[in-house]
Design a protein around this motif. Structure first.
Motif, mmCIF file in Angstrom:
data_model
loop_
_atom_site.group_PDB
_atom_site.id
_atom_site.type_symbol
_atom_site.label_atom_id
_atom_site.label_comp_id
_atom_site.label_asym_id
_atom_site.label_seq_id
_atom_site.Cartn_x
_atom_site.Cartn_y
_atom_site.Cartn_z
ATOM 1 N N ALA A 95 -18.075 -8.288 66.132
ATOM 2 C CA ALA A 95 -18.962 -7.105 65.918
ATOM 3 C C ALA A 95 -18.488 -6.550 65.742
ATOM 4 C CB ALA A 95 -19.905 -7.459 67.579
ATOM 5 N N ARG A 96 -17.237 -5.554 65.620
ATOM 6 C CA ARG A 96 -16.564 -4.564 65.775
ATOM 7 C C ARG A 96 -17.499 -3.333 66.253
ATOM 8 N NH1 ARG A 96 -12.872 -5.040 61.236
ATOM 9 N NH2 ARG A 96 -11.503 -8.130 61.547
ATOM 10 N N LEU A 97 -17.809 -3.602 67.027
ATOM 11 C CA LEU A 97 -19.348 -2.126 67.820
ATOM 12 C C LEU A 97 -18.314 -0.988 67.332
ATOM 13 C CD1 LEU A 97 -22.051 -4.165 69.177
ATOM 14 C CD2 LEU A 97 -22.807 -2.560 67.120
ATOM 15 N N HIS A 98 -16.794 -1.170 68.840
ATOM 16 C CA HIS A 98 -16.178 -0.243 69.057
ATOM 17 C C HIS A 98 -15.789 0.405 67.649
ATOM 18 C CE1 HIS A 98 -13.603 -3.939 67.546
ATOM 19 N NE2 HIS A 98 -12.811 -3.142 67.627
ATOM 20 N N GLU A 99 -15.417 -0.617 66.786
ATOM 21 C CA GLU A 99 -15.530 0.674 65.614
ATOM 22 C C GLU A 99 -16.278 1.832 65.106
ATOM 23 O OE1 GLU A 99 -12.397 -2.765 63.087
ATOM 24 O OE2 GLU A 99 -13.778 -2.092 62.422
ATOM 25 N N LEU A 100 -17.793 0.616 64.831
ATOM 26 C CA LEU A 100 -19.214 1.702 64.424
ATOM 27 C C LEU A 100 -18.915 2.652 65.974
ATOM 28 C CD1 LEU A 100 -20.576 2.334 62.876
ATOM 29 C CD2 LEU A 100 -22.699 0.832 64.267
ATOM 30 N N GLY A 101 -18.522 2.359 67.743
ATOM 31 C CA GLY A 101 -18.317 3.694 68.452
ATOM 32 C C GLY A 101 -17.890 4.835 68.329
ATOM 33 N N ARG A 102 -16.457 4.418 67.470
ATOM 34 C CA ARG A 102 -15.480 5.409 67.220
ATOM 35 C C ARG A 102 -16.070 7.113 66.094
ATOM 36 N NH1 ARG A 102 -11.187 1.470 66.277
ATOM 37 N NH2 ARG A 102 -10.370 1.546 67.838
ATOM 38 N N LYS A 103 -16.774 6.188 65.531
ATOM 39 C CA LYS A 103 -17.831 6.927 64.518
ATOM 40 C C LYS A 103 -19.021 7.896 64.720
ATOM 41 C CE LYS A 103 -16.295 4.030 60.600
ATOM 42 N NZ LYS A 103 -16.460 3.245 59.492
ATOM 43 N N GLU A 104 -19.753 6.819 65.708
ATOM 44 C CA GLU A 104 -21.102 7.324 65.826
ATOM 45 C C GLU A 104 -21.133 8.555 67.429
ATOM 46 O OE1 GLU A 104 -24.083 7.208 64.229
ATOM 47 O OE2 GLU A 104 -22.679 6.748 63.029
ATOM 48 N N HIS A 105 -20.026 8.274 68.490
ATOM 49 C CA HIS A 105 -19.912 8.141 69.560
ATOM 50 C C HIS A 105 -21.023 7.931 70.709
ATOM 51 C CE1 HIS A 105 -17.635 12.384 69.487
ATOM 52 N NE2 HIS A 105 -17.529 11.016 68.429
ATOM 53 N N PHE A 106 -20.012 6.331 71.021
ATOM 54 C CA PHE A 106 -20.925 5.608 71.779
ATOM 55 C C PHE A 106 -19.691 4.657 72.372
ATOM 56 C CE2 PHE A 106 -22.281 2.808 67.725
ATOM 57 C CZ PHE A 106 -22.108 2.082 67.995
ATOM 58 N N ILE A 107 -19.783 4.094 73.819
ATOM 59 C CA ILE A 107 -19.213 3.274 74.277
ATOM 60 C C ILE A 107 -19.062 1.981 74.377
ATOM 61 C CG2 ILE A 107 -18.396 2.690 76.783
ATOM 62 C CD1 ILE A 107 -18.317 5.524 76.855
ATOM 63 N N THR A 108 -18.446 0.987 74.276
ATOM 64 C CA THR A 108 -19.323 -0.498 73.767
ATOM 65 C C THR A 108 -18.181 -0.765 74.675
ATOM 66 O OG1 THR A 108 -18.761 -0.383 71.446
ATOM 67 C CG2 THR A 108 -18.951 -2.559 72.459
ATOM 68 N N VAL A 109 -19.343 -2.302 75.221
ATOM 69 C CA VAL A 109 -18.095 -3.678 76.517
ATOM 70 C C VAL A 109 -18.816 -4.612 76.138
ATOM 71 C CG1 VAL A 109 -20.813 -3.560 78.185
ATOM 72 C CG2 VAL A 109 -18.438 -3.899 78.615
ATOM 73 N N TYR A 110 -17.963 -5.682 75.832
ATOM 74 C CA TYR A 110 -17.934 -7.045 75.696
ATOM 75 C C TYR A 110 -17.512 -7.881 76.805
ATOM 76 C CZ TYR A 110 -16.862 -4.969 71.295
ATOM 77 O OH TYR A 110 -16.940 -3.999 69.708
ATOM 78 N N PRO A 111 -18.610 -8.180 77.491
ATOM 79 C CA PRO A 111 -18.544 -9.237 78.755
ATOM 80 C C PRO A 111 -18.460 -10.556 78.183
ATOM 81 C CG PRO A 111 -20.741 -8.751 78.873
ATOM 82 C CD PRO A 111 -20.068 -8.174 77.583
ATOM 83 N N TRP A 112 -18.092 -11.322 79.724
ATOM 84 C CA TRP A 112 -17.658 -12.480 79.143
ATOM 85 C C TRP A 112 -19.101 -13.267 80.531
ATOM 86 C CZ3 TRP A 112 -12.019 -15.510 80.237
ATOM 87 C CH2 TRP A 112 -12.000 -17.146 80.041
ATOM 88 N N GLY A 113 -19.075 -14.905 79.643
ATOM 89 C CA GLY A 113 -19.849 -15.185 80.182
ATOM 90 C C GLY A 113 -18.976 -15.633 81.573
ATOM 91 N N SER A 114 -20.337 -15.943 83.757
ATOM 92 C CA SER A 114 -19.897 -16.040 84.537
ATOM 93 C C SER A 114 -19.079 -17.348 84.243
ATOM 94 C CB SER A 114 -21.128 -16.196 85.100
ATOM 95 O OG SER A 114 -21.511 -14.770 85.709
ATOM 96 N N ASN A 115 -19.379 -18.570 83.867
ATOM 97 C CA ASN A 115 -18.893 -19.707 83.477
ATOM 98 C C ASN A 115 -17.983 -19.842 82.981
ATOM 99 O OD1 ASN A 115 -20.275 -20.471 81.147
ATOM 100 N ND2 ASN A 115 -21.827 -21.149 82.375
#
Length: 575
Positions: A322-342
């Motif tokens: 997804a590379r949303l963090h790269e977009l977040g640098r430009k657009e000023h937002f925080i990204t979190v990538y969680p891992w499923g509980s299992n």
């Protein structure tokens, strides 16, 4: 862990497998290197491990596969009267995820059960690499040329690509590091990558594509690729160099019928924080990766984007896709990538029945994580957006359905829920727990801005009545007070690819690096007194099950205009 010898009965072929000494399911990326050699003995595979492959496997988390040639050697010439080694390698690559040859147990729609996911190594198609050595180079070149959708990069010593392989070649980019290979071989990979000379010295020439530099070919001059030694062959220095300069730089995209190449993203540095196996949410132990741009101003409140990984994937793989963090640098937002509980998939069933495989529904984890991010990071609670891929796209939808007053927008990708992606099935939306509750509990005025992306090479495209896509968009249209029109039957001549054409249809073209990528956007408007575009069904031409580079960008460009007001209504940012 030692070598495993595996015979695949359905293929009547065999290979040796070496797995790194790490958990099968961990939050990091695990890749595959397939090594073609000229003989089928254990000793030959062991000898290659001793040249540095074992250390490479452990250091970089690489699964190694050593397919065995038949007694007559590899059919690299693709002769019709000899065994089809292209097909054999196709089949063997499907069998590298586990030591045994037992068939996987699947559910009623063909998805492996959780227990089956957990006993396999998860090796994404985007990170498969190929090496040819000691008589296996010719076959490596033929396979990389004729099956480029399965390979990101190839390393070869000597030999050459056959005339028939050139006739059948796809001329699709595969990065290459070559030494002692025929001129025709180097010319093929350079042409397939659309590359030009970029760097030249007395040891090697590097060719690069001017628009997409990861399309590159390294041609050694008399020695190994990039090395001064005149003796072709593996060695720790060479392997690490090829890993750092080629294999770790390139992955395959499942866009276009045979794909393309893309570089990796950098997940290191102070902007990233891993939380692993942590109980701070008070809901068992969880893992997630957070990215906070270093460019945020003191006191600045910014949006939060949560991206949920696909089935069997993990946060690292999700971030690479997804590379949303790269977009977040430009657009000023925080990204979190969680891992499923299992640690394999998301439990989207919502019923929270302890008897379900995987335990409680993950929507609880999702909301606890959002609350944690708001409490501990400079997050604007009115600008929380959800995204996800495949099984994770379903998870993002479930949370948005159950907690719409907390979510400002949804931009999920390639969901095949609910229903069966492979064939039409009858699904009653009112019997899908999350959908039923969402429609029952929402006030009449509640709306959810949605930008949904799907690929035209996915199983449910063109969209037909009874497929997963119909139930998904019928739900969001009902939720957003948009007219629900009938979807065409499967096989309808001249059918609309999106199932139901939007109230407004527009085309968005690709970017210079991927000029063939384009999107058909179907925009749907509410039946409110002031009609709003709150649902968008977006088809990317020729995309398979993948996150294409522009998927998150287009989704973000749509949802970023919305905020969730304290009273639960949708507002526009800046108003």
């Amino acid at each position: 862990m030692g070598l495993y010898h595996k015979t695949v009965k359905r293929l009547d072929r065999s290979m040796y497998l070496y797995y790194p000494d790490i958990p099968r399911h961990n939050p990091d990326l695990v890749t595959l290197l397939v090594v073609l050699r000229g003989e089928d003995s254990r000793e030959s595979a062991e000898a290659l491990l001793d040249t540095g492959l074992r250390d490479l496997s452990e250091r970089h988390h690489v699964v190694l596969a050593f397919p065995d040639p038949l007694p007559g050697g590899w059919n690299s010439g693709l002769d019709e009267d000899k065994p089809d080694d292209l097909a054999a390698l196709d089949g063997l690559l499907q069998e590298v995820t586990k030591e045994d040859d037992d068939p996987l147990k699947t559910n009623e729609i063909g998805i492996p059960e959780l227990s089956e996911m957990l006993r396999q190594w998860h090796l994404m198609n985007m990170t498969r690499y190929l090496a040819g050595v000691d008589g296996g180079a010719d076959m490596a070149y033929a396979y990389a040329a004729c099956r480029p959708d399965n390979i990101s990069a190839v390393l070869g010593f000597g030999g050459g690509i056959s005339a028939k392989a050139l006739e059948q070649a796809s001329y699709v980019p595969v990065a290459a590091a070559l030494t002692g290979a025929s001129a025709e071989t180097a010319e093929y990979f350079v042409r397939a990558c659309g590359a030009e000379p970029a760097d030249d010295n007395d040891r090697r020439t590097i060719y690069r594509n001017a628009v997409n530099p990861v399309r590159h070919v390294v041609v050694g001059k008399g020695g190994t690729p990039g090395e001064e030694s005149a003796a072709p062959g593996f060695g720790p220095g060479l392997l690490e160099k090829v890993w750092q300069e080629t294999f770790s730089k390139v992955r395959r995209l499942n866009t276009g019928k045979v794909g393309d190449l893309r570089g990796f993203t950098d997940l290191t540095g102070p902007e990233f924080t891993w939380v692993k196996d942590d109980d701070r949410l008070g809901d068992g132990k969880h893992t997630w990766l957070t990215h906070v741009p270093s460019t945020l101003e003191p006191g600045e409140k910014v949006p939060l984007v949560v991206f949920y990984h696909g089935g069997s994937d993990n946060p690292t793989e999700a971030a690479e896709m997804a590379r949303l963090h790269e977009l977040g640098r430009k657009e000023h937002f925080i990204t979190v990538y969680p891992w499923g509980s299992n640690t394999a998939s998301w439990n989207i069933n919502y019923d929270e029945s302890e008897g379900d495989e995987g335990g409680f529904g993950d929507e609880k984890f999702g909301m606890l994580l959002i609350d944690y991010m708001i409490a501990n990071y400079p997050v604007d609670p009115q600008r929380v957006y959800l995204s996800g891929f495949s099984n994770g796209a379903a998870m993002a939808q479930v949370i948005a359905m159950l907690y719409p007053e907390r979510i400002a927008g949804l931009m999920h990708i390639d969901s095949n829920w609910p229903g069966n992606r492979w064939k039409p099935t009858e699904v009653d939306i009112d019997k899908i727990p999350a959908m039923r509750r969402a429609l029952e509990q929402k006030p009449d005025w509640m709306r959810m801005p949605v930008w949904y992306t799907y690929g035209t090479r996915e199983a449910s495209c063109p969209v037909y009545r009874g497929c997963t896509q119909q139930y998904q968009y019928d739900f969001w249209k009902k939720f957003n007070n948009i007219e629900v029109k009938p979807t065409q039957e499967v096989g309808t001549p001249d059918a609309c690819e999106s199932g139901v054409a939007g109230d407004v249809v527009e085309i968005i073209r690709g970017v210079p690096m991927y000029p063939d990528h384009y999107y058909v956007v179907n925009r749907f408007y509410t039946r409110d007194a002031d009609p709003k575009n709150y649902y968008n069904y977006v088809l990317m031409h020729d995309k398979g099950h993948e996150v294409a580079p522009m998927d998150p960008v287009l989704g973000w460009n749509y949802v970023k205009q919305f905020r969730r007001n304290p009273d639960g209504t949708v507002g526009l940012v800046g108003e």
